[in-house]
Design a protein around this motif. Structure first.
Motif, short mmCIF file in Angstrom:
data_model
loop_
_atom_site.label_atom_id
_atom_site.label_comp_id
_atom_site.label_asym_id
_atom_site.label_seq_id
_atom_site.Cartn_x
_atom_site.Cartn_y
_atom_site.Cartn_z
N ARG A 106 -6.32 3.13 -6.90
CA ARG A 106 -4.90 2.69 -7.82
C ARG A 106 -3.57 2.61 -6.76
NH1 ARG A 106 -5.20 -0.51 -9.89
NH2 ARG A 106 -3.28 -0.27 -10.91
N VAL A 107 -3.74 3.33 -5.63
CA VAL A 107 -2.28 3.62 -4.88
C VAL A 107 -3.11 3.40 -3.11
CG1 VAL A 107 -1.23 4.95 -6.41
CG2 VAL A 107 -2.73 6.24 -4.89
N ASP A 108 -2.22 2.99 -2.50
CA ASP A 108 -2.48 3.08 -0.96
C ASP A 108 -2.71 4.24 -0.54
OD1 ASP A 108 -1.76 0.26 -0.49
OD2 ASP A 108 0.37 0.46 -0.86
N PHE A 109 -3.51 4.31 0.66
CA PHE A 109 -3.60 5.60 1.52
C PHE A 109 -2.22 5.79 2.20
CE2 PHE A 109 -5.57 8.49 4.54
CZ PHE A 109 -6.50 9.10 3.64
N PRO A 110 -1.61 7.10 2.24
CA PRO A 110 -0.44 7.37 2.59
C PRO A 110 -0.23 7.10 3.97
CG PRO A 110 -1.46 9.30 2.07
CD PRO A 110 -2.50 8.16 1.56
N ILE A 111 -1.26 6.78 4.98
CA ILE A 111 -1.09 6.67 6.32
C ILE A 111 -2.34 5.50 6.99
CG2 ILE A 111 -0.28 9.01 6.79
CD1 ILE A 111 -3.02 9.60 8.01
N GLN A 112 -1.72 5.23 7.95
CA GLN A 112 -2.91 4.10 8.38
C GLN A 112 -4.24 4.96 8.95
OE1 GLN A 112 -2.57 0.62 8.47
NE2 GLN A 112 -0.64 1.11 7.44
N LEU A 113 -5.23 4.57 8.47
CA LEU A 113 -6.62 4.86 8.67
C LEU A 113 -6.78 5.28 10.27
CD1 LEU A 113 -8.93 3.14 6.51
CD2 LEU A 113 -7.75 5.27 6.08
N ASP A 114 -6.11 4.51 11.19
CA ASP A 114 -6.22 5.03 12.76
C ASP A 114 -5.28 6.17 13.14
OD1 ASP A 114 -3.73 3.63 12.70
OD2 ASP A 114 -4.66 2.07 13.89
N GLN A 115 -4.78 6.62 12.19
CA GLN A 115 -3.70 7.70 12.56
C GLN A 115 -4.34 9.28 11.93
OE1 GLN A 115 -0.05 6.99 10.56
NE2 GLN A 115 0.64 5.29 11.82
N ILE A 116 -5.64 9.04 11.38
CA ILE A 116 -6.20 10.21 10.90
C ILE A 116 -6.93 10.81 12.18
CG2 ILE A 116 -7.98 11.05 9.55
CD1 ILE A 116 -7.74 8.90 7.65
N GLU A 117 -6.51 12.15 12.33
CA GLU A 117 -7.39 12.85 13.47
C GLU A 117 -8.51 13.63 12.75
OE1 GLU A 117 -4.74 15.20 15.68
OE2 GLU A 117 -3.42 13.60 16.34
N ASN B 107 -8.90 4.71 -11.93
CA ASN B 107 -8.49 4.07 -13.22
C ASN B 107 -8.76 4.79 -14.34
OD1 ASN B 107 -11.39 2.78 -12.95
ND2 ASN B 107 -10.93 1.89 -14.52
N HIS B 108 -9.92 5.57 -14.34
CA HIS B 108 -10.34 6.44 -15.61
C HIS B 108 -10.01 7.99 -15.47
CE1 HIS B 108 -14.39 8.37 -14.38
NE2 HIS B 108 -13.62 8.36 -13.19
N CYS B 109 -8.73 8.14 -14.49
CA CYS B 109 -8.21 9.63 -14.44
C CYS B 109 -6.89 9.38 -15.33
CB CYS B 109 -7.80 9.83 -13.09
SG CYS B 109 -9.39 10.39 -12.28
N LEU B 110 -6.91 9.83 -16.61
CA LEU B 110 -5.90 9.48 -17.29
C LEU B 110 -4.62 10.39 -17.45
CD1 LEU B 110 -7.94 8.09 -20.53
CD2 LEU B 110 -7.08 6.72 -18.69
N THR B 111 -4.71 11.28 -16.89
CA THR B 111 -3.71 12.28 -16.61
C THR B 111 -2.70 12.00 -15.72
OG1 THR B 111 -5.09 14.22 -17.74
CG2 THR B 111 -3.07 14.70 -16.46
N THR B 112 -1.50 11.70 -15.85
CA THR B 112 -0.57 11.57 -14.77
C THR B 112 0.03 12.93 -14.22
OG1 THR B 112 1.48 11.45 -16.37
CG2 THR B 112 0.04 9.52 -15.70
#
Length: 249
Positions: A46-57, A217-222
């Protein structure tokens, strides 16, 4: 202990002498279809990954609680180094080998990596027939000298075995997979706000880090209604991290 929350159950955990990548779901926003038999047709994640994948060490170790696609997806399968130390349930080891991973640490009861002991503990991914269909889902206890004992719940509901784990290991930090995930029919399959409250009552001195929220999408708790419930019904320390948040404990 340092905990870097990315999204859902995906994070980097520095514990003892090691950093562990936990449950990598790396797909871009809305790359995947809705969970089958859920109450809405929103695409996942439902949401973007918070960093670019090539930044993952990528660290030396990855811990995958179980092999559902929201905990280990095709992006993780393709991007992770095949020689990463991959910690998993024994039931999942052959599937990881088939993917080409060659440095597996399957956990039947416990393993030791350097100074860190990792103990596999029970989980129950729902109730009744749904739990059977969801398959085996484990939690993990991490222990090492001069660090708080950590309990990673994995995908589970609150039931007797969770209470027994809390009594036996007395964790000081609990990484709780919440979200109240459920299908159109049947009970929740991950921790609800009421379940987190039950954990709090059983472990009143522990710090609870609540994750597994607002990404599938089926995780209904916010985050909002979980925080509201915990403030109204329980005392004690809890953290609901934002995506990308870094926590030092």
């Amino acid at each position: 202990m340092i905990y870097k929350h990315f999204r859902h159950a995906t994070s980097l955990l520095t514990y003892g002498d090691f950093t562990f990548l936990l449950d990598p779901m790396l797909a871009p926003k809305e790359d995947k279809p809705p969970i089958q038999n859920s109450s809405n047709d929103n695409r996942n994640p439902r949401v973007d990954f918070p960093i670019q994948l090539d930044q993952i060490e990528y660290p030396n170790f990855c811990l995958v609680t179980h092999l559902h696609l929201d905990h280990f997806d095709d992006y993780a399968r393709n991007l992770l180094p095949k020689d990463i130390g991959l910690i998993c349930q024994t039931q999942d080891a052959s599937k990881f080998r088939d993917m080409g991973f060659n440095n597996l640490y399957p956990v039947e009861t416990s393993i030791v990596i350097g100074s860190v002991e990792i103990v596999r503990v029970p989980g129950q991914h729902g109730t009744g027939e749904i739990a059977k269909l969801m398959g085996t889902s484990s939690g993990y206890i991490l222990k090492t000298a001069h660090q708080p004992t950590l309990y990673l719940t994995g995908d589970t509901i609150y039931y007797d075995a969770i209470a027994q784990t809390l009594d036996e290991y007395k964790p000081e930090i609990i990484l709780a997979f919440t979200g109240g995930a459920r299908f159109k029919v049947g009970d929740p399959i991950t921790l609800t706000p009421e379940d987190v409250q039950s954990i709090r009552l059983k472990a009143p001195k522990a710090t609870i880090i609540c994750t597994h929220l607002e990404a599938i999408n089926h995780c209904l708790t916010t985050r909002g209604n979980l925080k509201e419930h915990l403030l109204a019904h329980s005392e004690g320390s809890f953290i609901i991290p934002a995506d990308g948040e870094l926590i030092h404990i």
